[in-house]
Write a protein that holds these residues in place. Structure first.
Motif, PDB file in Angstrom:
ATOM      1  N   GLY A   1     -74.528  25.348 116.209  1.00 34.87           N
ATOM      2  CA  GLY A   1     -73.618  25.311 115.032  1.00 34.87           C
ATOM      3  C   GLY A   1     -72.278  26.208 114.860  1.00 34.87           C
ATOM      4  O   GLY A   1     -71.820  26.660 115.885  1.00 34.87           O
ATOM      5  N   ALA A   2     -71.793  26.451 113.720  1.00 35.37           N
ATOM      6  CA  ALA A   2     -70.575  27.087 113.758  1.00 35.37           C
ATOM      7  C   ALA A   2     -70.887  28.759 113.232  1.00 35.37           C
ATOM      8  O   ALA A   2     -72.119  28.905 113.402  1.00 35.37           O
ATOM      9  CB  ALA A   2     -69.647  26.621 112.280  1.00 35.37           C
ATOM     10  N   GLU A   3     -69.822  29.322 113.120  1.00 34.86           N
ATOM     11  CA  GLU A   3     -70.091  31.004 113.241  1.00 34.86           C
ATOM     12  C   GLU A   3     -70.415  31.275 111.649  1.00 34.86           C
ATOM     13  O   GLU A   3     -69.536  31.917 111.299  1.00 34.86           O
ATOM     14  CB  GLU A   3     -68.772  31.596 113.993  1.00 34.86           C
ATOM     15  N   ASP A   4     -71.603  30.856 111.511  1.00 35.42           N
ATOM     16  CA  ASP A   4     -72.035  31.151 109.956  1.00 35.42           C
ATOM     17  C   ASP A   4     -73.223  32.028 109.963  1.00 35.42           C
ATOM     18  O   ASP A   4     -74.189  31.684 110.360  1.00 35.42           O
ATOM     19  CB  ASP A   4     -72.449  29.762 109.404  1.00 35.42           C
ATOM     20  N   LEU A   5     -72.659  33.362 109.642  1.00 33.31           N
ATOM     21  CA  LEU A   5     -73.846  34.254 109.716  1.00 33.31           C
ATOM     22  C   LEU A   5     -74.933  34.110 108.815  1.00 33.31           C
ATOM     23  O   LEU A   5     -76.302  34.510 109.384  1.00 33.31           O
ATOM     24  CB  LEU A   5     -73.217  35.645 109.063  1.00 33.31           C
ATOM     25  N   ARG A   6     -74.911  33.565 107.546  1.00 24.69           N
ATOM     26  CA  ARG A   6     -76.216  33.144 106.797  1.00 24.69           C
ATOM     27  C   ARG A   6     -76.834  32.114 107.369  1.00 24.69           C
ATOM     28  O   ARG A   6     -78.301  32.432 107.522  1.00 24.69           O
ATOM     29  CB  ARG A   6     -75.576  32.556 105.333  1.00 24.69           C
ATOM     30  N   VAL A   7     -76.336  31.075 107.820  1.00 22.30           N
ATOM     31  CA  VAL A   7     -77.170  30.252 108.581  1.00 22.30           C
ATOM     32  C   VAL A   7     -78.183  30.829 109.813  1.00 22.30           C
ATOM     33  O   VAL A   7     -78.913  30.512 110.190  1.00 22.30           O
ATOM     34  CB  VAL A   7     -76.479  28.791 109.039  1.00 22.30           C
TER      35      VAL A   7
ATOM     36  N   GLU B   1     -61.602  36.163  97.794  1.00 21.94           N
ATOM     37  CA  GLU B   1     -62.458  35.621  97.016  1.00 21.94           C
ATOM     38  C   GLU B   1     -62.174  35.486  95.647  1.00 21.94           C
ATOM     39  O   GLU B   1     -62.935  34.482  94.800  1.00 21.94           O
ATOM     40  CB  GLU B   1     -63.878  36.453  97.095  1.00 21.94           C
TER      41      GLU B   1
ATOM     42  N   LEU C   1     -68.820  35.949 116.073  1.00 20.01           N
ATOM     43  CA  LEU C   1     -69.619  36.854 115.544  1.00 20.01           C
ATOM     44  C   LEU C   1     -69.894  38.245 116.145  1.00 20.01           C
ATOM     45  O   LEU C   1     -70.393  38.262 117.329  1.00 20.01           O
ATOM     46  CB  LEU C   1     -70.781  36.316 114.957  1.00 20.01           C
TER      47      LEU C   1
ATOM     48  N   TYR D   1     -78.305  27.814 119.772  1.00 25.67           N
ATOM     49  CA  TYR D   1     -77.639  27.632 118.689  1.00 25.67           C
ATOM     50  C   TYR D   1     -76.552  26.725 118.909  1.00 25.67           C
ATOM     51  O   TYR D   1     -75.652  27.105 119.504  1.00 25.67           O
ATOM     52  CB  TYR D   1     -77.225  28.729 117.902  1.00 25.67           C
TER      53      TYR D   1
ATOM     54  N   ASP E   1     -80.487  33.298 108.462  1.00 20.06           N
ATOM     55  CA  ASP E   1     -81.712  32.570 107.658  1.00 20.06           C
ATOM     56  C   ASP E   1     -82.684  31.588 108.524  1.00 20.06           C
ATOM     57  O   ASP E   1     -83.692  31.353 108.311  1.00 20.06           O
ATOM     58  CB  ASP E   1     -81.068  31.629 106.439  1.00 20.06           C
TER      59      ASP E   1
END
Length: 472
Positions: free
Chosen positions: A434-440, A96, A264, A432, A443
């Protein structure tokens, strides 16, 4: 196979030391007793090396290098043996951070989730100081057997915020020395003639006070042949004998290591439990992978939701060590239904839906897992199933597949009040895309808590409740 070290992992910092140690042994005899003595002598040499001044520990992704023996020497010079272990975090460069070095790390002002683990690399200096001498060559002709391998050292200790580098790394070297003793025992126990089975360490997170426990297994020996050792470990740590706590699939996955398959794991863990009067949450136990539409280069949008829910359930059984079978593909699921006589051969490769009954049949066919089916004549009745669902998660702990109409979902838990009857369902949605986006995913509610109105109040539903095998 024995316990090498045990430490709690939920507080403080975990020091994890890894690195290959070269194991080289010349066997000039086939006598079993002599071979064992030579193997033990080689392990003793390795233990002497890690206690010598040539032993070097390098903090990964940082300029920090530690010589733990002979008075503990550390670089950079700003660090001393009396420096607190926690301060090492300031020198570690994470993905990061855009800039390199201590200052950039300090600017962040907080640790990431992975910062609780300090990874170290075990190294040995090859150059030594002292008077130079001319090399001497000697040639001997004899028949012998040369063993050469790299021992995959992997040991952990937990340190608190008050532990100094000197104290912590003394303990780490003690753990390393102990692990080499355990590797020696496993090697000698499973050695056949001059064939050496590589000893491999695995870490398991147990309930407190045991915490993080390390066990050494022989490579190439399947879990099915290690049941007696697992029973001994269960007795030692007073663990139930109906859950495979020490199978390799149950090994602890450190938070700073991504899963190689890209799925995930347990997205529900970031969610806040709903507030109900005298309510209590009853959740899936263990680890699962989130499987949903459009993964694995398969376009199943509109027809594959039950397949994906089934894959999530299969991943749970695999990652808890109840089965070694990989998560089945759509075609493997379809072929299993053909094999049990539920479908025609033309079903394989089709885009036809499946439901809870088919999920039950596939689990039995592929994993030898039995399931209970709960029939609900209309969605409004699900609100009254709190006790049955709570009991399932208490006793079995497996994900539930629910199908109704043309939709399938995975139930990961319920929050239920025995006094008021209020209920919320923890839903993992396979629709779902989409991509493996934990936030999306969290949320947008693809993994989230839902109320009774989530279900079609007039549609019928079938729930497949997989039953956990009682095995060690």
């Amino acid at each position: 196979m024995v316990v090498a070290d045990s430490q709690s992992s939920d507080t403080g910092t975990v020091l994890r030391l890894r690195g290959p140690l070269d194991f080289k042994c010349l066997l000039d005899s086939t006598d079993a007793l002599l071979v064992h003595r030579l193997i033990s002598s080689t392990f003793e040499t390795l233990r002497s090396q890690v206690k010598s001044e040539s032993c070097v520990l390098m903090v990964c992704d940082s300029p920090v290098i530690i010589w733990p023996n002979g008075g503990v020497h550390v670089t950079p010079e700003e660090i001393s043996p009396d420096t607190k272990c926690e301060d090492i975090h300031q020198w570690i460069q994470t993905d990061e951070q855009e800039s390199v070095g201590k200052r950039s790390a300090k600017k962040k002002g907080r640790k990431s989730a992975a910062a609780s683990v300090i990874n170290l690399r075990l190294m040995m200096e090859t150059t030594t100081t002292g008077p130079a001498s001319a090399p001497i060559l000697c040639r001997t002709v004899q028949k012998s057997h040369f063993l050469s391998t790299a021992l995959p050292v992997d040991c952990v200790v937990r340190v608190t915020c008050n532990d100094t580098i000197k104290d912590a790394f003394e303990r780490l070297l003690e753990a390393l020395t102990h692990q080499l003793h355990e590797m020696e025992k496993v090697t000698l126990q499973h050695m056949k003639g001059t064939t050496l089975l590589l000893p491999e360490p695995f870490h398991f997170l147990l309930p407190e006070p045991a915490g993080l426990v390390t066990v050494v297994y022989p490579a190439g020996v399947p879990d099915s042949q290690l049941e007696a050792q697992r029973q001994e470990l269960h007795q030692r740590f007073e663990l139930p004998h109906d859950w495979p706590c020490f199978k390799r699939a149950n090994a602890y996955h450190f938070p700073n290591e991504p899963y190689k398959d890209g799925y995930l794991r347990n997205p529900h863990l970031v969610l806040t439990h709903p507030t109900l009067d005298n309510g209590k949450a009853y959740l899936v136990r263990g680890i699962y992978s989130y499987h949903h539409y459009m993964q694995d280069h398969v376009d199943d949008n509109g027809w594959g939701c039950a397949y994906r829910s089934l894959q999530t359930i299969c991943s749970w059984f695999q990652q808890q060590g109840f089965t070694e079978r990989p998560v089945p593909t759509h075609k493997e699921i379809q072929q299993a239904l053909v094999d049990v006589g539920d479908k025609q051969v033309s079903f394989v490769g089709s885009r036809q839906w499946i439901g809870s009954i088919e999920v039950q049949a596939v689990l039995n066919q592929l994993l030898e897992v039995t399931s209970k089916i709960m029939f609900v004549s209309q969605g409004s009745e699900l609100a009254s199933k709190g006790r049955e669902l709570a009991n399932h998660f208490l006793t079995e702990g497996t994900p539930i597949m629910i199908g109704g109409g043309v939709l399938a979902h995975t139930i990961l838990g319920v929050s239920w009040s025995e006094t008021s009857g209020q209920i919320r369902y923890l839903i993992l949605d396979p629709h779902y895309t989409g991509a493996e986006d934990l936030r999306v995913i969290t949320d947008k509610g693809w993994c989230g808590w839902k109320g009774p109105d989530f279900w079609d109040q007039t549609a019928y539903y079938n729930l497949c409740l997989p039953q956990r095998p009682k095995t060690i």
